[in-house]
Design a protein around this motif. Sequence first.
Motif, mmCIF file in Angstrom:
data_model
loop_
_atom_site.group_PDB
_atom_site.id
_atom_site.type_symbol
_atom_site.label_atom_id
_atom_site.label_comp_id
_atom_site.label_asym_id
_atom_site.label_seq_id
_atom_site.Cartn_x
_atom_site.Cartn_y
_atom_site.Cartn_z
ATOM 1 N N HIS A 1 40.159 58.503 70.700
ATOM 2 C CA HIS A 1 41.464 57.977 70.296
ATOM 3 C C HIS A 1 41.515 56.505 70.681
ATOM 4 N N ASP B 1 43.786 53.362 72.486
ATOM 5 C CA ASP B 1 44.962 53.105 73.322
ATOM 6 C C ASP B 1 45.890 52.129 72.584
ATOM 7 N N GLN B 2 47.038 51.853 73.173
ATOM 8 C CA GLN B 2 48.059 51.043 72.490
ATOM 9 C C GLN B 2 47.535 49.666 72.069
ATOM 10 N N LYS B 3 46.827 49.004 72.962
ATOM 11 C CA LYS B 3 46.291 47.671 72.669
ATOM 12 C C LYS B 3 45.254 47.732 71.553
ATOM 13 N N GLN B 4 44.427 48.764 71.582
ATOM 14 C CA GLN B 4 43.385 48.921 70.554
ATOM 15 C C GLN B 4 44.014 49.189 69.189
ATOM 16 N N ASP C 1 37.103 52.232 70.382
ATOM 17 C CA ASP C 1 38.080 53.252 70.777
ATOM 18 C C ASP C 1 38.225 53.286 72.301
ATOM 19 N N ALA C 2 38.959 54.257 72.792
ATOM 20 C CA ALA C 2 39.236 54.370 74.231
ATOM 21 C C ALA C 2 37.976 54.572 75.067
ATOM 22 N N ASN D 1 42.484 59.800 66.004
ATOM 23 C CA ASN D 1 43.547 59.038 66.659
ATOM 24 C C ASN D 1 44.919 59.450 66.140
ATOM 25 N N ARG E 1 50.868 63.194 71.128
ATOM 26 C CA ARG E 1 51.541 62.387 72.148
ATOM 27 C C ARG E 1 53.021 62.237 71.840
ATOM 28 N N ASN F 1 44.968 64.394 75.584
ATOM 29 C CA ASN F 1 45.551 63.354 76.435
ATOM 30 C C ASN F 1 46.470 63.950 77.493
ATOM 31 N N GLN G 1 48.918 62.349 78.851
ATOM 32 C CA GLN G 1 50.279 61.836 78.682
ATOM 33 C C GLN G 1 51.211 62.888 78.094
#
Length: 215
Positions: free
Chosen positions: A8, A10-13, A143-144, A157, A164, A192, A194
């Motif tokens: 997956h 992450d937010q920045k990616q 990716d992550a 993702n 999520r 994940n 989260q």
Amino acid sequence: SKVNRVTHLDQKQMEKFVMSAYLEFDVGSAMLAGVMLAYYGGLRRGEICGLRWNDVDFERGLINISSAVGMAKGGAYTKGPKNKSSIRTFPMIPQLQKVLQDRYDMIKPKQNWFVIGEEEQFMAPHTFNHQFKRFIDAYDLVDAYGKAITPHSLRHNLATVGMRSNMDIAALSMMMGHASRSMTLDIYGDANEQSKQIAAKRLSATFKKESDLDE
């Protein structure tokens, strides 16, 4: 079989991916549409190449997956999707609808034309792959787990983002074209931490409400 590490972003990616796509590809271009069908729609590569305009319902905001492009020794050919559950209709999110609308407005297609490709000629999956890889390499998009992004990792993702955001499992499973909800849960259920934390907090809050009633 259970996959322990589902890829997956992450937010920045995710932000970097979208920004890079708009830097690299022109609005209305076939590749921008293809890339975003993978990113926002979770379509398989063959489904992206096989999508025609009569599968896109702008008025109702729906996308219909009814065919795919396969590869064989003789080249690429159109076929039915992967399996029965792969034939599906689901709502387009506004971001994807805008990308497709831009392309539609630019090329003014006939209904039987392919969304990515030249009119009645689809883009071959290996061509899509080649252009996709060139884009990923140019912007060093990973990716992550630090691996280069592939069209299939964008599909993973989307499912992970769905989990999520606590999307209903039945709806997510249908959108992905999985054979069953248990398959979706098997692959993405532990994708994940989260979502587990969010679920625990919600559970705790619900129990608290009930104990408040007892007092």
